[in-house]
Write an enzyme that holds these catalytic residues in place. Structure first.
Site, mmCIF file in Angstrom:
data_model
loop_
_atom_site.group_PDB
_atom_site.id
_atom_site.type_symbol
_atom_site.label_atom_id
_atom_site.label_comp_id
_atom_site.label_asym_id
_atom_site.label_seq_id
_atom_site.Cartn_x
_atom_site.Cartn_y
_atom_site.Cartn_z
ATOM 1 C CE LYS C 81 -4.052 1.899 2.454
ATOM 2 N NZ LYS C 81 -4.915 1.749 3.651
ATOM 3 C CB SER C 156 -8.116 3.715 2.550
ATOM 4 O OG SER C 156 -7.270 3.015 3.447
ATOM 5 C CB SER C 180 -8.376 0.957 5.472
ATOM 6 O OG SER C 180 -9.096 2.163 5.448
#
Lengths: 99, 502, 506
Positions: C81, C156, C180
């Site tokens: 990420k 997210s 997330s």
């Protein structure tokens, strides 16, 4: 409970250093109002005697020894800077505390 | 309109109408090896941005870790100031934007300082003791340094742009805040100076900081307000910054008192504001007015866990406290057999450390004191510097004293040697050689014998002093006898007359 | 499509370490897959082809030389990420304000991955600064859900979840502040784990909400997630909130759970997590999953956690408050975007112009909400009260875990929603995190494991399993047991039902 005016949004934007546009003031005033109303229900909980939780894990006294660790070179430190002069970060004029 | 900075009220009139209230905030940079929250070194004067890392540059993702040594220093300072040490406390974020602060929040302590509720006793020049209450001592981090380019030299106002060096960002700071200091009247400026002096000496004795006001490792913000005589409600205060010497502390407080009094006497209002002390004019000027009142939005620092010093740890640290300055003064008074007045002169001259070091280097306390408190203090005054800033060391003073004791120098010659050292002519021996100041070595023994003989026959000595030069014959005889006839009688006679002439 | 991209991380590691296939081959297969379909999926913001191949080569060299490999996952590719700082590799957090920022240092997670010989393929798309539940708040465009390209991949961490479901990587790293990791896992039919707060170092994880953020493993199987968990977990002296304790034995638990025996285990179903916001198909799939747990021998009881109803509002005060402070550093002075440095503008003006131009609407909203909640007149009513609610939620967990070993719920109330559906309704968007937030507030571990497909839209549903702090092995065991039973019931891994994606290069 809350009722966020354009003026309040403008004040918050100033505190948060956001040069928001006139359109945004209208849009955010409405949205912040909705958001704050939806979160206002925390106030319904009877919690007078309840201690607040600031940290999720109950750790205490986490210290580092006073020993130097390698850091960044001047070149590394400045590599991402928008502007550099004389080994320093160059920034626009600062409206300071001093007269 | 209110603050017209030019108008000040006569000091006596200020005091006839108002009582000053002081609040002093001292920031001290700790002399730890590394910064408050990262392992970067803290040395003063390095190339810009060479003592930085992701943490103190506030790079995205970097996290702080508390320097245990800084916490220990904070606790020791708190203990030395007679504070209570928090059983549990946290760091908090003080949120405001400023380019010298890499995260745009300062990691500080808010409503949970590590030390609180202490006191510091000050002794003023005339021996009056004033107790100053300590509100709190808390830990925080220093900011970076800005260099303002364009406009007036180095000033922020009118600058075209600024250059930032973050070497200082994150250096551990302890902020020590007094309780309101009241009832000092005319002596408020003196009390302010004495407080910062006493605190500086205390911090130096603790060995926690360089306490160099000129380098910014000790900084004082002076809060001053006035209340009309007979009232007890504090007036609006101003906070004066950029007070970079002990003398400035005194001047800034005095100036603010006279300025505020003039505003109030003219029917004006004092604005709660930050003011800036100007060393060259001895006056203060207002900072930029903020459009909105400051709202720092403090909240507990989530990246750092609470500090809960155990009683054992605190006691262990208490045991490391050195002799406190006031304890040391008591001991010195006893060891050196000083009267109260002599001690006070010594302290007021700022000469305790210097005299002690000179004694350590071999001088007697009286010799060392005579040099520093009398001769060198005058010199420092003339030059407008602190005694410690004179370009002469305790070892050099001790060397001169030794030469006097050995008879190699008279007191008058010794002063010339000291002047030479102060003038940058090198070590005392070099000055003696270069200036040809040493007395003839034979004479030193003769002087002693002459002095002894004069002392043994005071009535004869008086006659000589009275003008009966022929009476010297008796003394010459005594000296010749004492030196087993190895002295030059003509020279001895000269010396006798010289001794009796002054 | 190749066997290499459809293998599990455990299978790939075994083959690489045995010399049956090289890490370079495996890495190339995944890079090729990214090259072929990422124009469609847009899971990646940056692909580090050279770095990945070099890392793979080092593992192959170890294997060839007969040296022990660096870790059980050495040579296996991973999607990271873009919220973790990576030295020399751009790190944007999905924000314009960090466009082209190249960190001069590695996050602890990135360093651990490199030290473990894990091959980092690149950085994945995300909602700006991890604020969002759909990845639509990325400044660099939306990521599409491989199950249905018109739908969101969750957020997210939508880039990480989509990369797994699109077979671009067998492993990924996410961060979970309010869900997330788990919500994207749920809507993409993958596994996502939020460890105990303090279990995985946050050093170098660009902070959204410091007291809630937690990095964690993402994978297509429970065992793969466990293997990755053990690589990235553990104490870090650079993170003051890192727990100084061994990583819970999650790999052993996952292997044990796969045997499918949950007798003696008490499972609590959270009563509060149902109602008007929950999609029927999600509830049905969840009920079936609970039945499956019963079938594995677990005792299932209903548990009430009354304060969980206040978790969402408490979260939407605490997280914005912390983010308003955390994001203050993006000010155009030292790194990142600078706008308006002209016409004699002051630093203050340049800061405000840059932040206005560099932050998206959701970030601005949260920064302002947080600024409001921390203001002196409102602190007690908002931030202070939210922190008290946080205490009550922790107490609810403690009480529940006094009675049961794990808690279960749907991971998120709905399946993947359509792109654009909730962009103008922030509060509707926030409801995606209804079930995931309590674990963030309490700092306890939780994970999402695929629980079949919703019978109303055919899209994946997630089963959330929650455990007490540092008891991750419990949830891994339950999840692994359930996964085995589910695969048996569905006749194979659920993830294989992802539609075949059009390959861009034709």
């Amino acid at each position: 409970m809350p009722n966020i005016s354009r003026e309040e949004v403008a004040h918050l934007a100033r505190l948060a250093r956001l040069a928001v546009t006139e359109d945004e003031l209208d849009k955010f005033a409405g949205q912040l109002d909705v958001i704050l109303q939806s979160v206002a229900s925390v106030g319904e909980v009877a919690a007078q005697e309840i201690p607040p939780t600031s940290h999720a894990v109950p750790l205490r006294n986490v210290f580092r020894a006073d020993e130097p660790r390698p850091g960044l070179s001047q070149q590394q430190a400045l590599a991402g800077a928008p502007a550099v002069e004389e080994g320093r970060f160059r920034v626009p004029r600062i409206l300071g505390e001093e007269a | 309109m209110t603050a017209s900075t030019a108008d000040v009220l006569d000091y006596d009139e200020v005091l006839a109408r108002f009582d000053p209230v002081l609040g002093l905030e001292v920031h001290v940079e700790l002399s730890t090896n590394t910064k408050m929250f990262c392992g970067c070194p803290t040395a003063f004067g390095a190339e810009p941005n060479t003592q930085v890392c992701p943490v103190c540059l506030g790079l995205p993702g970097a996290l702080p870790v508390v320097n245990g040594a800084a916490v220990e220093s904070a606790i020791r300072i708190g203990l030395a100031l007679g504070c209570d040490i928090a059983e549990w406390c946290r760091f908090a974020r003080k949120n405001y934007f400023y380019p010298d602060m890499p995260k745009n929040f300062q990691t500080s302590q808010y409503d949970e300082p590590i030390a609180f509720d202490g006191k510091l006793d000050l002794e003023l020049e005339d021996g009056t003791v004033v107790e100053v209450g300590i509100e709190r001592a808390h830990m925080e981090e220093d900011t970076g340094k800005s260099l303002h380019v364009g406009g007036a030299t180095g000033r922020i106002h009118g600058a075209e742009h600024s250059l930032l060096d973050y070497n200082r960002a994150g250096v551990p700071l302890i902020e020590i805040v007094t309780k309101p200091i009241t009832g000092t009247g005319a002596r408020a400026p003196e009390v302010a100076r004495a407080y910062v002096t006493a605190l500086r000496d205390l911090l130096r004795a603790l060995g926690v900081s360089d306490v160099r006001m000129d380098q910014g490792s000790l900084r004082c913000d002076a809060n001053v307000s006035l209340m009309p005589k007979g009232t007890t409600v504090f007036g609006t205060r101003t906070e004066t910054k950029n007070v970079n010497s002990l003398r400035s502390v005194e001047r800034a407080v005095r100036y603010e008192m006279t300025r505020q009094a003039a505003v109030l006497a003219g029917g004006g209002e004092i604005l709660q504001e930050t003011r800036h002390f100007d060393e060259s004019t001895g006056s203060t000027s207002a900072g930029r007015r903020k459009e909105t009142s400051e709202d720092y939005r403090y909240f507990p620092e989530p990246d750092l866990v609470p500090i809960a010093p155990s009683a054992e740890w605190v006691e262990k640290l208490r045991a490391t406290l050195p002799e406190m300055p006031w304890q040391r003064r008591k001991r010195i008074q006893a060891d050196w057999q000083l009267s109260d007045l002599e001690l006070r002169d010594l302290v007021n001259a700022g000469a305790v450390d210097l005299v002690a070091a000179t004694v350590d280097a071999g001088a007697t306390p009286n010799e060392a004191r005579a040099w520093w408190v009398n001769y060198l203090s005058q010199e420092a005054n003339t030059r407008g510097v602190e005694l410690a800033e004179l370009p002469i060391t305790p070892a050099q003073v001790a060397r001169v004293a030794a030469m006097v004791a050995d008879g190699k120098l008279t007191n008058k010659l010794a002063r010339e040697v000291v002047d030479g050292v102060l003038a940058g002519e090198g070590e005392p021996d070099a000055v003696v050689a270069a200036r040809g100041l040493e007395v003839v070595s034979d004479d030193s023994a003769l002087y002693a014998a002459v002095d002894e003989a004069l002392a043994a026959q005071p009535d004869v000595a008086d006659k000589i002093r009275g003008g009966k030069v022929q009476a010297a014959g008796a003394i010459v005889g005594a000296v010749m006898k004492a030196t087993k006839g190895q002295a030059d009688a003509k020279r001895v006679r000269e010396l006798i007359l010289e001794r009796c002439a002054g | 499509m190749s066997d290499l991209t459809h293998s599990t991380a455990a299978e790939l590691a075994a083959k690489i370490h045995a010399g049956e296939v090289s890490s370079v081959e495996v890495t190339r297969a995944h890079l090729d897959r990214i090259g072929a379909i990422d124009e469609t999926v847009h899971a990646f913001l940056h692909v580090d082809t050279d770095g990945a191949l070099a890392a793979a080569q080092r593992v192959d060299d170890d294997v060839a030389a007969g040296r022990p490999v660096a870790s059980p996952l050495a040579g296996v590719p991973l999607a990271l990420k873009d919220v973790f700082a990576t030295e020399g590799i751009p790190t944007t957090c999905g924000s314009k304000i960090l466009e082209n920022w190249i960190p001069p240092y590695d996050s602890t997670v990135a360093r651990k991955l490199r030290d473990a010989g894990v091959v980092v393929l690149g950085k994945t798309n995300m909602d700006e600064f991890a604020m969002g539940s759909s990845t639509e708040n990325s400044a660099y465009g939306v990521t599409r859900n491989p199950w249905d390209l018109d739908r969101i991949p969750g957020g997210s961490g939508g880039g990480s979840s989509a990369s797994l479901a699109a077979f671009q990587a067998p492993l990924a790293i996410g961060t979970d502040t309010g869900g997330s990791i788990r919500q994207p896992a749920s809507v993409t039919g993958t596994v996502g784990v939020k460890p105990t707060y303090g279990g995985v170092s946050r050093y170098g994880l660009v902070a959204f909400s410091s007291s809630l953020d937690q990095g964690g493993p993402c994978a297509r199987t429970v065992l793969d997630a466990a293997l990755l968990h053990e690589v990235i977990g553990g104490h870090d002296p650079l993170d003051s909130t890192s727990i100084d304790a061994p990583v819970p034995p999650v790999v052993a638990a996952a292997r044990e759970g796969a045997a499918g025996d949950l007798r003696g285990l008490r499972v609590g179903v959270v009563r509060e997590f149902t109602g008007e916001w929950y999609q029927d198909g999600v509830i049905a799939a969840f009920d079936q999953a609970v039945e499956a747990l019963r079938g594995l021998g677990a005792e299932v009881v209903e548990v009430s956690c009354p304060h969980f109803d206040y978790a969402l509002p408490a979260y939407y005060l605490i997280a914005p408050s912390e983010c308003s402070s955390n994001l203050a550093r993006f000010d155009a002075m030292r790194y990142g975007l600078r706008v308006g440095d002209e016409n004699g503008n002051s630093a203050e003006q340049v800061m405000a112009l840059t932040r206005e131009a560099g932050f998206g609407a959701e970030v601005k909203r949260r920064v302002m909400v947080g600024t409001y909640a921390l203001s002196s007149g409102y602190y007690d009513a908002y931030y202070g009260q939210a922190q008290k609610v946080r205490t009550l939620i922790s107490r609810d967990f403690e009480r529940a875990f006094g009675d049961v070993d794990v808690l279960v719920s749907p991971t998120t109330p709905t399946t993947a929603f359509r792109i654009g559906e909730r962009v103008d309704d922030p509060v509707a968007m926030y409801r995606a995190d209804l079930c995931t937030i309590p674990a963030n507030l309490a700092g306890t571990p939780a994970m999402s494991v695929p629980a079949g497909l919703s019978d109303d839209d055919g899209l994946p549903v997630g089963l959330q399993v929650m455990a007490p702090a540092l008891q991750e092995q419990r949830m891994y065991k339950v999840a692994a047991a359930y996964e085995a039973a589910r695969d048996k019931a569905w006749g194979g891994p659920l993830i294989n039902r992802v539609p075949e994606l059009e390959v861009a290069a034709r």
